[in-house]
Each structure stands twice: as C-alpha cells, then as structure tokens.
Design an enzyme around this catalytic site. Structure first.
Site, PDB file in Angstrom:
ATOM      1  N   ARG A  68       0.818  -1.331   0.174  1.00 44.76           N
ATOM      2  CA  ARG A  68       0.083  -0.106   0.036  1.00 44.76           C
ATOM      3  C   ARG A  68       0.933   1.220   0.045  1.00 44.76           C
ATOM      4  NH1 ARG A  68      -5.382  -1.609   2.513  1.00 44.76           N
ATOM      5  NH2 ARG A  68      -6.052  -2.453   0.422  1.00 44.76           N
ATOM      6  N   GLU A 119      -0.038  -7.145  -7.493  1.00 46.82           N
ATOM      7  CA  GLU A 119      -1.142  -7.734  -8.170  1.00 46.82           C
ATOM      8  C   GLU A 119      -1.018  -8.810  -8.766  1.00 46.82           C
ATOM      9  OE1 GLU A 119      -4.129  -6.497  -7.911  1.00 46.82           O
ATOM     10  OE2 GLU A 119      -3.709  -4.689  -6.651  1.00 46.82           O
ATOM     11  N   GLN A 123      -5.389 -15.143  -6.973  1.00 47.46           N
ATOM     12  CA  GLN A 123      -5.797 -16.316  -6.348  1.00 47.46           C
ATOM     13  C   GLN A 123      -5.101 -16.775  -4.916  1.00 47.46           C
ATOM     14  OE1 GLN A 123      -7.295 -18.359  -8.665  1.00 47.46           O
ATOM     15  NE2 GLN A 123      -6.713 -17.567 -10.620  1.00 47.46           N
ATOM     16  N   THR A 124      -4.619 -15.721  -4.452  1.00 52.11           N
ATOM     17  CA  THR A 124      -3.855 -16.056  -3.351  1.00 52.11           C
ATOM     18  C   THR A 124      -4.221 -14.880  -2.049  1.00 52.11           C
ATOM     19  OG1 THR A 124      -2.000 -16.677  -4.593  1.00 52.11           O
ATOM     20  CG2 THR A 124      -1.481 -16.485  -2.231  1.00 52.11           C
ATOM     21  N   GLY A 167       2.002 -21.092  -5.352  1.00 51.90           N
ATOM     22  CA  GLY A 167       1.169 -21.837  -6.402  1.00 51.90           C
ATOM     23  C   GLY A 167       0.912 -20.851  -7.655  1.00 51.90           C
ATOM     24  N   TYR A 196      -8.289  -7.438 -15.558  1.00 48.11           N
ATOM     25  CA  TYR A 196      -8.427  -6.952 -14.104  1.00 48.11           C
ATOM     26  C   TYR A 196      -7.064  -6.215 -13.549  1.00 48.11           C
ATOM     27  CZ  TYR A 196      -8.094  -7.359  -8.915  1.00 48.11           C
ATOM     28  OH  TYR A 196      -8.131  -6.820  -7.740  1.00 48.11           O
ATOM     29  N   ASP A 226     -13.027  -8.090 -10.465  1.00 47.94           N
ATOM     30  CA  ASP A 226     -12.627  -9.449 -10.178  1.00 47.94           C
ATOM     31  C   ASP A 226     -13.824  -9.960  -9.476  1.00 47.94           C
ATOM     32  OD1 ASP A 226     -12.425  -8.679  -7.641  1.00 47.94           O
ATOM     33  OD2 ASP A 226     -10.521  -9.760  -7.236  1.00 47.94           O
ATOM     34  N   CYS A 277     -20.641  -1.273   7.083  1.00 51.64           N
ATOM     35  CA  CYS A 277     -20.583  -0.925   5.794  1.00 51.64           C
ATOM     36  C   CYS A 277     -20.829   0.546   5.502  1.00 51.64           C
ATOM     37  CB  CYS A 277     -21.388  -1.832   4.988  1.00 51.64           C
ATOM     38  SG  CYS A 277     -21.024  -1.704   3.140  1.00 51.64           S
TER      39      CYS A 277
END
Ligand code: SF4
Length: 335
Positions: free
Chosen positions: A28, A40, A45-46, A84, A120, A138, A202
């Site tokens: 960040r 990114e 996927q992680t 992975g 994305y 995404d 929220c």
C-alpha cells in the site's frame, strides 16, 4: 435512483470509509508500477496474509524490473515456491525482460499486453500507479457490486465483468487508485464471501439494495460449478544414499516447468525397497490429485531421474506445494 446514480452515490462514502479503515499492507502506498504489478500478480488467487511475506522477500531480492529480468528463471520460481500458480512467476520473468528494455508501459493497452496481465490486473495497475480511470473487476468486486445493486446477473457469464467495468467507468472519481483499492478492501473485510456480510460496518448500508431486501446472501448469482476432475497418482520419493530422484514437469500446463518427485504407473517395488507409504490429496482449481507417496530405497541410481541432496533441493529446486506433504521424508527419510 437508477444503477448509475446509485453507484455514483456510493463513491464518496466508500472513499471516506477506505481512508479510515484500510489495512496496512506492505504494497500500500506504492505508486511504482513495478511494485504494484508484482503485488497484483501475487494477489491473484492468493490470500493477502499469505502474500505479505512473499512480497517483501521478492522485493528485497528483485527490487527492480531489471533485477528480475537478469535473474535466472529457476531462481524466480524458487522465490515463488509455495505461492502456487507458477505460470504467474514465469510470466513475471518474461514480462520483466520487456520492461527492462522498453520501460514500464503507461497505458491500459500497453500494460494489458504484458505476459500474464489480464483486464483486471491492467485496470488495477493503471488505477493505482497512474490514477487512470480503469476499473478492475474481479469476483470480489462483482460480489460487492451485485449486492449493492441487487443485480441477478450471472457473474460467471463472460460479459458480466465488462458490463460492470463499463458502469464503473461512468462514476470513476479522480482518486482512481484509492477507489480501486477501496472496492477490493470492502469485499475483503466487510462484504465478505463466506458467511454473512458485516452490513452494520458498511459505508453502503443505506444504499445497498440487497441489504434493504435482506437478500445479501443471494448475491452474487453464479452458474453451477463443474465438479473437479479426480486424478490418482503414485509419487515416488526415491533415495539413493543421500540423494533423491526428481523430474522436471513439462513446460506447459499445470505446474509447468516445476520440479517434482516422479509419478509412476508401475509398482513402487520395481524401484527398490518400499520403506513407508502415505496418502495425500491436493486440490487445484479444476483438478484434484489423490496421491499415494512411496518412500523407496533405490536399488540403483536410475538414470532417467535427476538426483539431488535434501540441501540442494531446498536451495535450488522449486517444488510445488502439492508435494510438500512428502518433504519430511527427504529430511528424515521416515514419516
Ligand atoms: S450493506 Fe452489506 S451486503 Fe450491502 S455492500 Fe455493504 S456489506 Fe455488502
């Protein structure tokens, strides 16, 4: 209020919420496109928690695209070991060659053309590094937006992402990077995928149509999932003296180019004395491996394999997580 008006009304409360609530993460505040890009790609996927340490180590080892481009691909795969989806590391390395030569592209089309970068990721890089109004949509962002709008669009349909991206483009604020990250952050810590969303926390609680109708968990609407294919494998952890047999996977497909303990079709006893065996399962996106691993004392140093000591394997061979369950054998040769 139509959909665009609702989205427009959602922008400022989201930005204000993000300023107050964003998590401190190592990437960040980075506006260097190289750093944004690496983070990114790792985050695809992680989970964020799993990525943090990898990101810091990767940046220490490859601080620039040039450093990454000059490294050997095996070293990059080693730094990626355990994360992975290894094609991501190969593509990073490939793209680094292009960036080292031509500089980091600064348009959506240029970023999108890098190996391993889809819509994305290109949107996220352009929003965060260059403040361009390029939506990054995404599954996380789709969940949040379909809830806000109580939209029954099937998020697995190919056109849905593009439809939401074009709606977002209409409301993109000047703080493009913050907006892009705020959408992701809301999906990660408030409008969560598993269990009930935390609507009481929220910033959209007075705008959200799913909340109003108490149908939050009906969204997003998904196509039915296809069952994963089950593949049964026999993995041979074969040792001869202090060395273990490895093979390299093909350069394409699942775990392309990674090292592994050999899979065999015939019986483990054909290779020597079976010391112990163990069953293990590894789940990929579309396939499950149901493996039986055999620790075998080899009767000869079979020439079809590459042989390496446990130390050498730890140092230089990138072994995918699927085989980690057998690694205690190579350090202790027992279960
Ligand atoms: S109000 Fe609830 S369902 Fe709606 S966006 Fe916020 S967390 Fe998600």
């Amino acid at each position: 209020m139509n959909e665009i008006q609702r989205l427009r009304a959602a922008v400022s409360p989201l930005l204000a919420w993000y300023n107050q609530n964003k998590r401190t993460l190592p990437w960040r505040g980075a506006f260097d496109p190289y750093r944004v890009w690496v983070s990114e790609i790792m985050l695809q996927q992680t989970r964020v928690e799993a990525v943090k340490e990898y990101y810091l180590r990767f940046m220490a080892r490859f601080p620039t695209a040039k450093a990454l481009a000059e490294a050997d691909v095996e070293e990059v795969l080693k730094a990626w070991e355990g994360l992975g989806y290894y094609s991501r590391a190969r593509n990073l390395h490939k793209a680094a060659q292009i960036i080292a030569e031509h500089g980091f592209p600064n348009t959506f089309e240029g970023v999108r053309a890098l190996p391993g970068v889809g819509d994305y990721t290109a949107g996220a890089i352009c929003s965060i590094a260059y403040s361009l109004p390029c939506p990054a949509v995404d599954g996380n962002v789709l969940r949040v937006l379909t809830r806000l709008l109580a939209s029954g669009e099937n998020i697995d349909a190919p056109e849905t992402k593009a439809n939401f991206a074009s709606r977002l483009r209409e409301v993109y604020p000047a703080e493009a990077g913050d907006f892009c990250q705020a959408l992701m952050e809301l999906g990660a810590i408030v409008c969560v995928p598993n269990g009930a969303p935390l609507c009481g926390e929220c910033p959209w609680q007075n705008l959200c149509l799913a909340r109003e109708s108490e149908t939050q968990e009906n969204y997003p609407v998904r196509a039915e999932k296809r069952a994963r294919k089950i593949e049964r494998k026999k993995a041979l952890v074969l040792f001869y003296g202090e060395e273990f047999a490895l093979v390299k996977r093909e350069d394409k497909g699942l775990l392309a180019g990674m090292w592994q303990f050999p899979f065999i079709e015939d019986g483990a006893e054909n290779y020597g004395e079976v010391v112990v065996e163990k069953r293990a399962k590894h789940i990929f996106t579309h396939v499950e491996w149901h493996m039986t691993g055999y620790l075998v004392r080899a009767r000869e140093k079979f020439p079809q394999f590459v042989w390496a000591s446990a130390e050498k394997i730890a140092e230089s061979y990138a072994i995918p997580s699927a085989f980690k369950v057998f690694l205690p054998w190579i350090t202790r040769k027992v279960n």
